[in-house]
Scaffold this active site. Structure first.
Site, PDB file in Angstrom:
ATOM      1  N   SER A   1      -3.467  -7.002  -9.153  1.00 20.52           N
ATOM      2  CA  SER A   1      -2.435  -7.841  -8.540  1.00 20.52           C
ATOM      3  C   SER A   1      -1.965  -8.895  -9.526  1.00 20.52           C
ATOM      4  O   SER A   1      -2.727  -9.356 -10.376  1.00 20.52           O
ATOM      5  CB  SER A   1      -3.006  -8.548  -7.304  1.00 20.52           C
ATOM      6  OG  SER A   1      -2.102  -9.530  -6.859  1.00 20.52           O
TER       7      SER A   1
ATOM      8  N   TYR B   1      -9.494 -13.953  -3.757  1.00 20.16           N
ATOM      9  CA  TYR B   1      -8.727 -12.725  -3.992  1.00 20.16           C
ATOM     10  C   TYR B   1      -8.314 -12.663  -5.469  1.00 20.16           C
ATOM     11  O   TYR B   1      -8.483 -11.646  -6.136  1.00 20.16           O
ATOM     12  CB  TYR B   1      -7.499 -12.721  -3.083  1.00 20.16           C
ATOM     13  CG  TYR B   1      -6.572 -11.541  -3.257  1.00 20.16           C
ATOM     14  CD1 TYR B   1      -6.878 -10.307  -2.709  1.00 20.16           C
ATOM     15  CD2 TYR B   1      -5.385 -11.669  -3.982  1.00 20.16           C
ATOM     16  CE1 TYR B   1      -6.015  -9.221  -2.857  1.00 20.16           C
ATOM     17  CE2 TYR B   1      -4.523 -10.591  -4.139  1.00 20.16           C
ATOM     18  CZ  TYR B   1      -4.843  -9.369  -3.575  1.00 20.16           C
ATOM     19  OH  TYR B   1      -3.988  -8.301  -3.736  1.00 20.16           O
TER      20      TYR B   1
HETATM   21  P1  NDP Z   1      -2.635  -2.566   2.968  1.00 20.07           P
HETATM   22  O1  NDP Z   1      -3.242  -3.764   3.588  1.00 20.07           O
HETATM   23  O2  NDP Z   1      -1.327  -2.072   3.423  1.00 20.07           O
HETATM   24  O3  NDP Z   1      -3.685  -1.382   2.936  1.00 20.07           O
HETATM   25  C1  NDP Z   1      -4.984  -1.581   2.435  1.00 20.07           C
HETATM   26  C2  NDP Z   1      -5.672  -0.258   2.402  1.00 20.07           C
HETATM   27  O4  NDP Z   1      -7.029  -0.477   1.969  1.00 20.07           O
HETATM   28  C3  NDP Z   1      -5.712   0.377   3.774  1.00 20.07           C
HETATM   29  O5  NDP Z   1      -5.492   1.758   3.656  1.00 20.07           O
HETATM   30  C4  NDP Z   1      -7.123   0.080   4.236  1.00 20.07           C
HETATM   31  O6  NDP Z   1      -7.583   1.095   5.090  1.00 20.07           O
HETATM   32  C5  NDP Z   1      -7.896   0.124   2.920  1.00 20.07           C
HETATM   33  N1  NDP Z   1      -9.155  -0.596   3.023  1.00 20.07           N
HETATM   34  C6  NDP Z   1      -9.358  -1.935   3.103  1.00 20.07           C
HETATM   35  N2  NDP Z   1     -10.650  -2.201   3.255  1.00 20.07           N
HETATM   36  C7  NDP Z   1     -11.308  -1.004   3.274  1.00 20.07           C
HETATM   37  C8  NDP Z   1     -12.658  -0.617   3.422  1.00 20.07           C
HETATM   38  N3  NDP Z   1     -13.645  -1.504   3.577  1.00 20.07           N
HETATM   39  N4  NDP Z   1     -12.955   0.702   3.387  1.00 20.07           N
HETATM   40  C9  NDP Z   1     -11.988   1.628   3.244  1.00 20.07           C
HETATM   41  N5  NDP Z   1     -10.680   1.328   3.099  1.00 20.07           N
HETATM   42  C10 NDP Z   1     -10.349   0.018   3.121  1.00 20.07           C
HETATM   43  O7  NDP Z   1      -2.611  -2.892   1.414  1.00 20.07           O
HETATM   44  P2  NDP Z   1      -1.474  -2.801   0.314  1.00 20.07           P
HETATM   45  O8  NDP Z   1      -0.888  -1.455   0.271  1.00 20.07           O
HETATM   46  O9  NDP Z   1      -0.620  -3.995   0.473  1.00 20.07           O
HETATM   47  O10 NDP Z   1      -2.395  -3.041  -0.961  1.00 20.07           O
HETATM   48  C11 NDP Z   1      -3.010  -1.991  -1.681  1.00 20.07           C
HETATM   49  C12 NDP Z   1      -3.597  -2.587  -2.935  1.00 20.07           C
HETATM   50  O11 NDP Z   1      -2.559  -3.282  -3.639  1.00 20.07           O
HETATM   51  C13 NDP Z   1      -4.693  -3.623  -2.659  1.00 20.07           C
HETATM   52  O12 NDP Z   1      -5.713  -3.482  -3.603  1.00 20.07           O
HETATM   53  C14 NDP Z   1      -3.962  -4.952  -2.823  1.00 20.07           C
HETATM   54  O13 NDP Z   1      -4.832  -5.977  -3.224  1.00 20.07           O
HETATM   55  C15 NDP Z   1      -2.970  -4.604  -3.924  1.00 20.07           C
HETATM   56  N6  NDP Z   1      -1.779  -5.459  -3.957  1.00 20.07           N
HETATM   57  C16 NDP Z   1      -0.913  -5.565  -2.870  1.00 20.07           C
HETATM   58  C17 NDP Z   1       0.196  -6.373  -2.953  1.00 20.07           C
HETATM   59  C18 NDP Z   1       1.145  -6.551  -1.813  1.00 20.07           C
HETATM   60  O14 NDP Z   1       2.011  -7.457  -1.889  1.00 20.07           O
HETATM   61  N7  NDP Z   1       1.095  -5.750  -0.765  1.00 20.07           N
HETATM   62  C19 NDP Z   1       0.487  -7.146  -4.176  1.00 20.07           C
HETATM   63  C20 NDP Z   1      -0.436  -6.943  -5.243  1.00 20.07           C
HETATM   64  C21 NDP Z   1      -1.534  -6.125  -5.126  1.00 20.07           C
HETATM   65  P3  NDP Z   1      -8.190   0.839   6.564  1.00 20.07           P
HETATM   66  O15 NDP Z   1      -7.600  -0.402   7.134  1.00 20.07           O
HETATM   67  O16 NDP Z   1      -7.799   2.097   7.289  1.00 20.07           O
HETATM   68  O17 NDP Z   1      -9.655   0.742   6.320  1.00 20.07           O
END
Ligand code: NDP
Length: 262
Positions: A149, A162
């Protein structure tokens, strides 16, 4: 549509929503066999449904509902992928979350439990999942792509834990890249800015908090889009934008490796 991932097997973590869902969809559309994963079975089904709706054969998709914060969950993910597809070429470590302090505190006032939960999924799980996948990625001379990120940069104050987790992830990417290249495995990362994914549940919110946060998000998106000093192109990212960057990096690294016979 090209077939850049034909013959490849990929695991995309966090593909029940957002960036991971778009990435899994793009890989599958371009010929990969994909394991999609997350804890939320309903959202995972939605990802699968989107993929199948695009005409991709069902035998190219494996959905594993599991908690990646546990090593048992990680073993399940790797073992079932190998059992179904027989190999692993690409690991996208995308699952991640931004947890909030229950009392609404920011900065270092946030409870240390927020730090522990954040590190567990954003950092520790990436290390252990990579360890578990290493053997198969070496066999395939494959690729690892970590989703970091922009928050890892020097300007992140309020989301301190984070930001720390993503800065640690960046160092992991550099060190793992140096460690694994001797085996022909390349490790890279992408660092998105603001992307409109809108899921709160993965960030540990209750449905009420999520609803409130959605309106905060949309105000925030409107604000940053209208301030060119925040986002010069004038629009927040979409998950598919990041998916295209991930695909571009992986495909070009594969080409470089073929050139160098790594
Ligand atoms: P979302 O919140 O839309 O999705 C997160 C995903 O991670 C979900 O599929 C969730 O699945 C999964 N997840 C979280 N915790 C667990 C767990 N304990 N076990 C298994 N799966 C898990 O995230 P984004 O698409 O926004 O983000 C994806 C990545 O991009 C992350 O690493 C985030 O830090 C990074 N990012 C996002 C930004 C943004 O603005 N959106 C900016 C910069 C980086 P479920 O809930 O089904 O478990």
């Amino acid at each position: 549509m090209s077939n850049r991932f034909s013959g490849k097997v990929a695991i995309v973590t966090g593909s029940s929503n957002g960036i991971g869902r778009a990435t899994a969809f793009l890989f599958a559309q371009e010929g990969a066999k994909v394991t999609i994963t997350g804890r939320n079975t309903q959202r995972l089904e939605e990802t699968k449904h989107e993929i199948l709706k695009a005409g991709i054969p069902e035998q190219h998709v494996l959905a594993i509902a599991t908690d990646l914060a546990t090593e048992k969950g990680q073993d399940k993910l790797i073992n079932e992928t190998i059992k179904k597809f027989g190999r692993l070429d690409i690991l996208v470590n995308n699952a991640g979350a931004l947890f909030h302090d229950a009392q609404g505190r920011n900065g270092i006032a946030q409870d240390i439990s927020v730090y522990d939960r954040t590190m567990e999924i954003n950092m520790r799980s990436v290390v252990t999942l990579t360890q578990k996948a290493k053997k198969y990625l070496i066999e395939a001379k494959g690729e690892i792509l970590n989703v970091s990120s922009m928050a890892a940069g020097p300007q992140s104050v309020s989301v301190i834990y984070y930001a720390m987790s993503k800065a640690a992830l960046d160092q992991f990417t550099r060190s793992a890249a140096i460690d694994l290249i001797q085996h022909g495995v390349r490790v890279n990362s992408v660092s998105p800015g603001v992307v409109a994914t809108g899921a709160g549940e993965a960030m540990g919110m209750t449905p009420e908090m999520e609803q409130k946060q959605l309106s905060v998000f949309s105000q925030y998106f409107n604000f940053v889009e209208s301030h060119k000093d925040c986002i010069p192109c004038g629009s927040v990212g979409r998950p598919i934008d990041i998916a295209h960057i991930i695909a571009f990096l992986i495909v070009n690294c594969l080409l470089i490796s073929l050139d160098k016979r790594l």
